[in-house]
Enzyme design. Structure first.
Site, PDB file in Angstrom:
ATOM      1  N   MET A  93      45.069  49.925  30.763  1.00 38.47           N
ATOM      2  CA  MET A  93      45.255  51.004  29.802  1.00 38.47           C
ATOM      3  C   MET A  93      44.119  51.019  28.779  1.00 38.47           C
ATOM      4  SD  MET A  93      46.985  53.572  28.615  1.00 38.47           S
ATOM      5  CE  MET A  93      48.658  53.568  29.281  1.00 38.47           C
ATOM      6  N   ASP A  94      43.808  49.868  28.198  1.00 40.86           N
ATOM      7  CA  ASP A  94      42.765  49.767  27.175  1.00 40.86           C
ATOM      8  C   ASP A  94      41.712  48.770  27.653  1.00 40.86           C
ATOM      9  OD1 ASP A  94      41.315  49.952  24.856  1.00 40.86           O
ATOM     10  OD2 ASP A  94      42.881  49.204  23.528  1.00 40.86           O
ATOM     11  N   SER A 205      43.115  43.704  42.712  1.00 48.13           N
ATOM     12  CA  SER A 205      42.931  45.153  42.665  1.00 48.13           C
ATOM     13  C   SER A 205      42.483  45.659  44.032  1.00 48.13           C
ATOM     14  CB  SER A 205      41.881  45.533  41.622  1.00 48.13           C
ATOM     15  OG  SER A 205      41.536  46.909  41.741  1.00 48.13           O
ATOM     16  N   ASN A 207      40.800  48.330  44.493  1.00 45.41           N
ATOM     17  CA  ASN A 207      39.760  49.336  44.285  1.00 45.41           C
ATOM     18  C   ASN A 207      38.344  48.788  44.188  1.00 45.41           C
ATOM     19  OD1 ASN A 207      41.733  51.422  44.192  1.00 45.41           O
ATOM     20  ND2 ASN A 207      42.230  50.794  42.099  1.00 45.41           N
ATOM     21  N   THR A 208      38.173  47.482  44.393  1.00 40.02           N
ATOM     22  CA  THR A 208      36.845  46.878  44.488  1.00 40.02           C
ATOM     23  C   THR A 208      36.723  46.264  45.872  1.00 40.02           C
ATOM     24  OG1 THR A 208      36.674  46.409  42.116  1.00 40.02           O
ATOM     25  CG2 THR A 208      35.293  45.100  43.587  1.00 40.02           C
ATOM     26  N   ASN A 276      50.120  43.500  40.821  1.00 38.52           N
ATOM     27  CA  ASN A 276      49.157  44.570  40.680  1.00 38.52           C
ATOM     28  C   ASN A 276      49.704  45.817  41.390  1.00 38.52           C
ATOM     29  OD1 ASN A 276      46.629  45.912  40.211  1.00 38.52           O
ATOM     30  ND2 ASN A 276      45.605  43.919  40.337  1.00 38.52           N
TER      31      ASN A 276
END
Length: 367
Positions: A93-94, A205, A207-208, A276
């Site tokens: 989120m941050d 993750s 996405n890598t 995750n």
């Protein structure tokens, strides 16, 4: 009208229209607004009293007037850290820590920034964030877009004391080959060690490219051994010891989880973050956006994450603390993770759909 209904009826539609419905634009605008909120003297303190459920603070405020949400009825100590509330903000989120003064204002007792990488990187091509509103779900393929661990270290140095526990999620840079991943993680840990209260090693993750291979026992043992060696050298240099946690995927088989847990136990990992996002598409296959690549989060993940948490708790006899994350869109989802054995929980997608009232609801349910 309840806070939750007000958010869903009035605030959420406005957020969804930002950037002509672009979910990432809405995300960025929300962070910008929270950053401004954190600069208003006393705003975080007032918010923490409203959303922390107890109406009392458990630890001193930070220099800019932040105050952790919580109190005696919510506070707990996990892996040596005292958390004013067991409800935290999940990584993602941050990422760059731009709104750290504001998060206590909506009830969070701790925050995890990142995932951050040794090299700055833009992430994957846009669009890369999608809302599946009917399912209260999100698909993202952000790809660790962040300003890099050096920039995050500079920002955290400027903040000073935040007044609540800060976790830092570290990951592998996309440009770094898998065989050089260990040094990539170690570099980020070294740069950020003095600023984090705990560190989350993100090897899960989707996405890598190649990242999830680091969950394999051999790769993971090498990585965790190197990180603990680096942490030990930094401790000798004058910094206090910091817990190191591992964030795992919900898509691992039971045997793979057990193998991973053995490595974590052998190398002195302080806890597990489960889970995750998933590459599966449980309950959303009929949605037109379900074909988008990336990790799925939100309500469809609730049952999966609870099962993984329960398995870890059972296999370790409760000796390895678990931060439960995934599928929390109401207080009962958080309760399910606590009942499964989680010591702490984290929220991300639920905040998008239910707003800050969700955090207050969870905190109050714990009392």
């Amino acid at each position: 009208m309840s806070d939750r209904t007000m958010y869903e009826r009035l605030v959420r539609p406005v957020l969804y229209r930002l950037g002509k419905g672009d979910a990432e634009v809405a995300h960025e605008q929300t962070l910008a607004a929270l950053r401004l909120l954190g600069r208003i003297p006393g705003a975080a303190r007032i918010g923490a009293r409203a959303f922390g459920a107890s109406g009392s603070r458990s630890t001193p405020a930070g220099a800019a007037g932040s105050a952790p949400a919580g109190g005696p009825g919510l506070a707990r100590t996990v892996f040596g850290l005292r958390f004013p509330s067991p409800v935290g903000l999940a990584a993602g989120m941050d990422k760059n820590g731009i709104a750290l003064r504001a998060w206590p204002a909506i009830g969070f007792g701790f925050v995890e920034v990142g995932t951050v990488t040794a090299h700055p990187q833009p992430g994957n091509e846009k669009p890369r964030l999608f809302r599946l509103v009917e399912h209260e779900a999100v698909i993202n393929r952000m790809g660790f877009n962040n300003l890099g661990s050096e920039a995050l270290a500079a920002r955290l140095a400027a903040y000073g004391d935040l007044g609540y526990p800060l976790g830092i999620s570290i990951g592998k840079s996309k440009v770094t080959p898998l065989e050089e991943a260990v040094e990539d993680y170690v570099t980020s840990l070294r740069r950020l060690y003095r600023y984090g209260d705990y560190f989350a090693v993100n090897v899960s993750s989707p996405n890598t490219p190649g990242l999830r291979e680091l969950q394999d026992a051999g790769h993971l043992r090498e990585l965790l051994t190197a990180l603990h060696t680096e942490a030990a050298s930094l401790t000798v240099a004058g910094l206090g010891p910091k817990p190191i946690l591992v964030k795992i995927a919900p898509d691992l088989t039971t045997s793979a989880i057990d193998e991973l847990l053995q490595v974590c136990t052998d190398t002195g990992v302080a806890g597990i973050i489960a889970t995750n996002t998933t590459i599966g598409r449980p309950d959303v296959t009929a949605h037109p956006l379900s074909k988008e690549t990336g990790g799925l989060s939100g309500r469809p993940l609730a049952e999966i994450s609870a099962k993984v948490v329960a398995h870890i708790h059972h296999e370790t006899g409760g000796a390895l603390p678990v931060i439960g994350v995934g599928g929390i869109v109401d207080a009962s989802d958080a309760t399910r993770l606590f009942d499964a054995g989680a010591s702490l929980v984290q929220v991300y997608s639920g905040l998008i759909y239910k707003g800050p009232g969700l955090i207050r609801q969870i905190n109050r349910s714990l009392l």
